[in-house]
Design a protein around this motif. Structure first.
Motif, PDB file in Angstrom:
ATOM      1  N   CYS A 157      -0.735 -64.467  29.652  1.00  0.00           N
ATOM      2  CA  CYS A 157      -0.943 -64.058  28.425  1.00  0.00           C
ATOM      3  C   CYS A 157       0.525 -64.096  27.537  1.00  0.00           C
ATOM      4  O   CYS A 157       0.659 -63.514  26.651  1.00  0.00           O
ATOM      5  N   VAL A 172       0.141 -54.871  27.468  1.00  0.00           N
ATOM      6  CA  VAL A 172      -1.196 -54.832  27.134  1.00  0.00           C
ATOM      7  C   VAL A 172      -1.720 -55.961  27.229  1.00  0.00           C
ATOM      8  O   VAL A 172      -1.419 -57.028  26.409  1.00  0.00           O
ATOM      9  N   ALA A 173      -2.758 -56.450  27.945  1.00  0.00           N
ATOM     10  CA  ALA A 173      -3.001 -57.701  28.169  1.00  0.00           C
ATOM     11  C   ALA A 173      -4.522 -57.871  28.636  1.00  0.00           C
ATOM     12  O   ALA A 173      -5.103 -57.228  29.392  1.00  0.00           O
ATOM     13  N   VAL A 174      -5.309 -59.030  28.130  1.00  0.00           N
ATOM     14  CA  VAL A 174      -6.440 -59.338  28.608  1.00  0.00           C
ATOM     15  C   VAL A 174      -6.708 -60.801  28.561  1.00  0.00           C
ATOM     16  O   VAL A 174      -6.281 -61.594  27.757  1.00  0.00           O
ATOM     17  N   ARG A 234     -11.377 -62.221  26.366  1.00  0.00           N
ATOM     18  CA  ARG A 234     -11.287 -61.618  24.921  1.00  0.00           C
ATOM     19  C   ARG A 234     -12.528 -61.481  24.404  1.00  0.00           C
ATOM     20  O   ARG A 234     -13.465 -61.728  24.399  1.00  0.00           O
ATOM     21  N   ASP A 235     -12.279 -60.738  22.984  1.00  0.00           N
ATOM     22  CA  ASP A 235     -13.105 -60.499  22.159  1.00  0.00           C
ATOM     23  C   ASP A 235     -14.503 -59.461  22.630  1.00  0.00           C
ATOM     24  O   ASP A 235     -15.566 -59.836  22.102  1.00  0.00           O
ATOM     25  N   GLY A 246     -14.046 -56.299  23.554  1.00  0.00           N
ATOM     26  CA  GLY A 246     -13.686 -54.837  23.679  1.00  0.00           C
ATOM     27  C   GLY A 246     -12.545 -54.381  24.767  1.00  0.00           C
ATOM     28  O   GLY A 246     -12.398 -53.269  24.818  1.00  0.00           O
ATOM     29  N   PHE A 247     -12.312 -55.243  25.377  1.00  0.00           N
ATOM     30  CA  PHE A 247     -11.421 -54.882  26.654  1.00  0.00           C
ATOM     31  C   PHE A 247     -10.135 -54.458  26.334  1.00  0.00           C
ATOM     32  O   PHE A 247      -9.585 -53.661  26.975  1.00  0.00           O
ATOM     33  N   ARG A 301      -9.069 -52.964  23.460  1.00  0.00           N
ATOM     34  CA  ARG A 301      -9.335 -51.695  22.854  1.00  0.00           C
ATOM     35  C   ARG A 301      -9.554 -50.626  24.085  1.00  0.00           C
ATOM     36  O   ARG A 301      -8.932 -49.673  23.863  1.00  0.00           O
ATOM     37  N   ALA A 358      -0.124 -62.205  15.609  1.00  0.00           N
ATOM     38  CA  ALA A 358      -1.540 -62.128  15.757  1.00  0.00           C
ATOM     39  C   ALA A 358      -1.902 -60.805  16.447  1.00  0.00           C
ATOM     40  O   ALA A 358      -2.820 -60.151  15.990  1.00  0.00           O
ATOM     41  N   VAL A 359      -1.020 -60.143  17.143  1.00  0.00           N
ATOM     42  CA  VAL A 359      -1.375 -58.923  17.762  1.00  0.00           C
ATOM     43  C   VAL A 359      -1.247 -57.710  17.037  1.00  0.00           C
ATOM     44  O   VAL A 359      -2.080 -56.678  17.162  1.00  0.00           O
ATOM     45  N   ALA A 370      -2.612 -57.361  14.049  1.00  0.00           N
ATOM     46  CA  ALA A 370      -3.873 -57.186  13.330  1.00  0.00           C
ATOM     47  C   ALA A 370      -4.890 -56.547  14.510  1.00  0.00           C
ATOM     48  O   ALA A 370      -5.499 -55.488  14.004  1.00  0.00           O
ATOM     49  N   TYR A 418      -4.094 -54.233  16.785  1.00  0.00           N
ATOM     50  CA  TYR A 418      -3.402 -52.777  16.697  1.00  0.00           C
ATOM     51  C   TYR A 418      -3.907 -52.093  15.580  1.00  0.00           C
ATOM     52  O   TYR A 418      -4.475 -50.864  15.754  1.00  0.00           O
ATOM     53  N   ILE A 469      -7.482 -51.204  15.725  1.00  0.00           N
ATOM     54  CA  ILE A 469      -7.941 -50.289  16.595  1.00  0.00           C
ATOM     55  C   ILE A 469      -7.249 -48.783  16.547  1.00  0.00           C
ATOM     56  O   ILE A 469      -6.912 -47.962  17.371  1.00  0.00           O
TER      57      ILE A 469
HETATM   58  C1  LIG Z   1      -4.105 -58.304  22.103  1.00  0.00           C
HETATM   59  C2  LIG Z   1      -5.125 -58.640  23.089  1.00  0.00           C
HETATM   60  C3  LIG Z   1      -4.861 -57.454  24.331  1.00  0.00           C
HETATM   61  C4  LIG Z   1      -6.616 -58.323  22.594  1.00  0.00           C
HETATM   62  O1  LIG Z   1      -7.465 -58.142  23.524  1.00  0.00           O
HETATM   63  P1  LIG Z   1      -9.182 -58.338  23.352  1.00  0.00           P
HETATM   64  O2  LIG Z   1     -10.128 -57.859  24.552  1.00  0.00           O
HETATM   65  O3  LIG Z   1      -9.364 -59.673  22.704  1.00  0.00           O
HETATM   66  O4  LIG Z   1      -9.306 -57.292  22.184  1.00  0.00           O
HETATM   67  P2  LIG Z   1     -10.729 -56.515  21.919  1.00  0.00           P
HETATM   68  O5  LIG Z   1     -11.762 -57.340  21.821  1.00  0.00           O
HETATM   69  O6  LIG Z   1     -10.703 -54.942  22.297  1.00  0.00           O
HETATM   70  O7  LIG Z   1     -10.572 -56.542  19.813  1.00  0.00           O
HETATM   71  C5  LIG Z   1     -10.672 -55.179  19.586  1.00  0.00           C
HETATM   72  C6  LIG Z   1     -10.720 -55.369  18.054  1.00  0.00           C
HETATM   73  O8  LIG Z   1      -9.528 -55.864  17.629  1.00  0.00           O
HETATM   74  C7  LIG Z   1      -9.940 -57.370  16.762  1.00  0.00           C
HETATM   75  N1  LIG Z   1      -8.909 -58.196  17.233  1.00  0.00           N
HETATM   76  C8  LIG Z   1      -8.483 -58.654  18.656  1.00  0.00           C
HETATM   77  N2  LIG Z   1      -7.656 -59.716  18.799  1.00  0.00           N
HETATM   78  C9  LIG Z   1      -7.159 -59.785  17.322  1.00  0.00           C
HETATM   79  C10 LIG Z   1      -6.254 -60.479  16.626  1.00  0.00           C
HETATM   80  N3  LIG Z   1      -5.372 -61.455  17.300  1.00  0.00           N
HETATM   81  N4  LIG Z   1      -6.281 -60.317  15.187  1.00  0.00           N
HETATM   82  C11 LIG Z   1      -7.094 -59.590  14.684  1.00  0.00           C
HETATM   83  N5  LIG Z   1      -8.099 -58.828  15.114  1.00  0.00           N
HETATM   84  C12 LIG Z   1      -8.101 -58.961  16.551  1.00  0.00           C
HETATM   85  C13 LIG Z   1     -11.347 -57.655  17.381  1.00  0.00           C
HETATM   86  O9  LIG Z   1     -12.012 -58.370  16.763  1.00  0.00           O
HETATM   87  C14 LIG Z   1     -11.625 -56.239  17.584  1.00  0.00           C
HETATM   88  O10 LIG Z   1     -12.278 -55.898  16.244  1.00  0.00           O
HETATM   89  P3  LIG Z   1     -13.756 -55.243  16.084  1.00  0.00           P
HETATM   90  O11 LIG Z   1     -13.309 -53.712  16.253  1.00  0.00           O
HETATM   91  O12 LIG Z   1     -14.171 -55.640  14.918  1.00  0.00           O
HETATM   92  O13 LIG Z   1     -14.603 -55.722  17.196  1.00  0.00           O
HETATM   93  C15 LIG Z   1      -5.154 -60.013  23.679  1.00  0.00           C
HETATM   94  O14 LIG Z   1      -5.351 -60.720  22.562  1.00  0.00           O
HETATM   95  C16 LIG Z   1      -4.072 -60.432  24.754  1.00  0.00           C
HETATM   96  O15 LIG Z   1      -4.052 -60.245  25.956  1.00  0.00           O
HETATM   97  N6  LIG Z   1      -3.077 -61.038  23.714  1.00  0.00           N
HETATM   98  C17 LIG Z   1      -1.902 -61.675  24.577  1.00  0.00           C
HETATM   99  C18 LIG Z   1      -1.008 -60.638  25.203  1.00  0.00           C
HETATM  100  C19 LIG Z   1      -0.300 -59.594  23.715  1.00  0.00           C
HETATM  101  O16 LIG Z   1       0.225 -60.092  23.015  1.00  0.00           O
HETATM  102  N7  LIG Z   1      -0.290 -58.259  24.130  1.00  0.00           N
HETATM  103  C20 LIG Z   1       0.154 -57.353  23.256  1.00  0.00           C
HETATM  104  C21 LIG Z   1       2.003 -57.165  23.569  1.00  0.00           C
HETATM  105  S1  LIG Z   1       2.555 -55.809  22.616  1.00  0.00           S
END
Ligand SMILES: CC(C)(COP(=O)(O)OP(=O)(O)OC[C@H]1O[C@@H](n2cnc3c(N)ncnc32)[C@H](O)[C@@H]1OP(=O)(O)O)[C@@H](O)C(=O)NCCC(=O)NCCS
Length: 140
Positions: A25, A77-79, A84-85, A87-88, A90, A118-119, A121, A123, A126
């Motif tokens: 991630c 915070v990582a998935v 991804r996408d 809801g994990f 969140r 990207a991240v 958006a 936060y 949610i």
């Molecule tokens: C950020 C991260 C944890 C999101 O995980 P995810 O499981 O895909 O997120 P979710 O499915 O729970 O998304 C929740 C909502 O946010 C939206 N969303 C998720 N990633 C998004 C993005 N990059 N841009 C815009 N919206 C996003 C989803 O579409 C969803 O929207 P909804 O309410 O309409 O369904 C994942 O992309 C990740 O691990 N990124 C790399 C690590 C990272 O940068 N961590 C943060 C460090 S600060």
């Protein structure tokens, strides 16, 4: 279909998987040793590392959570990209929020690297908002 995510505190057996997740991630940087971060945070009174597991895949998500007696913080915070996408992300953030709420902490904060646009958006989606604060730092 991704299945139901189970959330629990990290155990020693998860160390390899969680480090691999963080590398995948893009969360491991030269100035933070993940093993040292795990040693300092996991299973403490004021901090822990939560992992999200799927029955057929093991650890696919994480969130480090902790508080300093005033504010709560989330890190790592990582998935897994393959999950991804769903809801994990969140769910992991909500689990961290619940962990803090259960300890009487009223505000959670986290740091987003300037380069990680990207991240933001995620936060905002949610229910988080950018803090009107300047974060100051000093290496000790
Ligand atoms: C950020 C991260 C944890 C999101 O995980 P995810 O499981 O895909 O997120 P979710 O499915 O729970 O998304 C929740 C909502 O946010 C939206 N969303 C998720 N990633 C998004 C993005 N990059 N841009 C815009 N919206 C996003 C989803 O579409 C969803 O929207 P909804 O309410 O309409 O369904 C994942 O992309 C990740 O691990 N990124 C790399 C690590 C990272 O940068 N961590 C943060 C460090 S600060």
């Amino acid at each position: 279909m991704d299945g139901t995510l189970s959330i629990r505190a990290l155990t020693d057996a998860d160390r390899g998987s969680v480090k691999a997740l963080w590398i995948t991630c893009g969360l491991v940087v030269p100035y933070n040793d993940p093993d040292a971060d795990i040693d300092l945070a996991a299973g403490r009174e004021n901090s822990d590392i939560l992992v999200g597991t799927l029955a057929d895949h093991g650890v696919v998500a994480s969130a480090m959570v902790g508080h300093d007696g005033h504010r709560g913080w989330l890190y790592y915070v990582a998935v897994d990209p393959a999950h991804r996408d769903a809801g994990f992300g969140r769910v992991m953030v909500r689990a961290g929020e619940d962990w803090l709420r259960a300890r009487g902490i009223r505000k959670a904060q986290l740091l987003v690297r300037k380069t990680n646009t990207a991240v933001r958006a995620f936060y905002e989606r949610i229910g988080w908002a950018e803090s009107p604060r300047t974060v100051m730092e000093r290496w000790l």
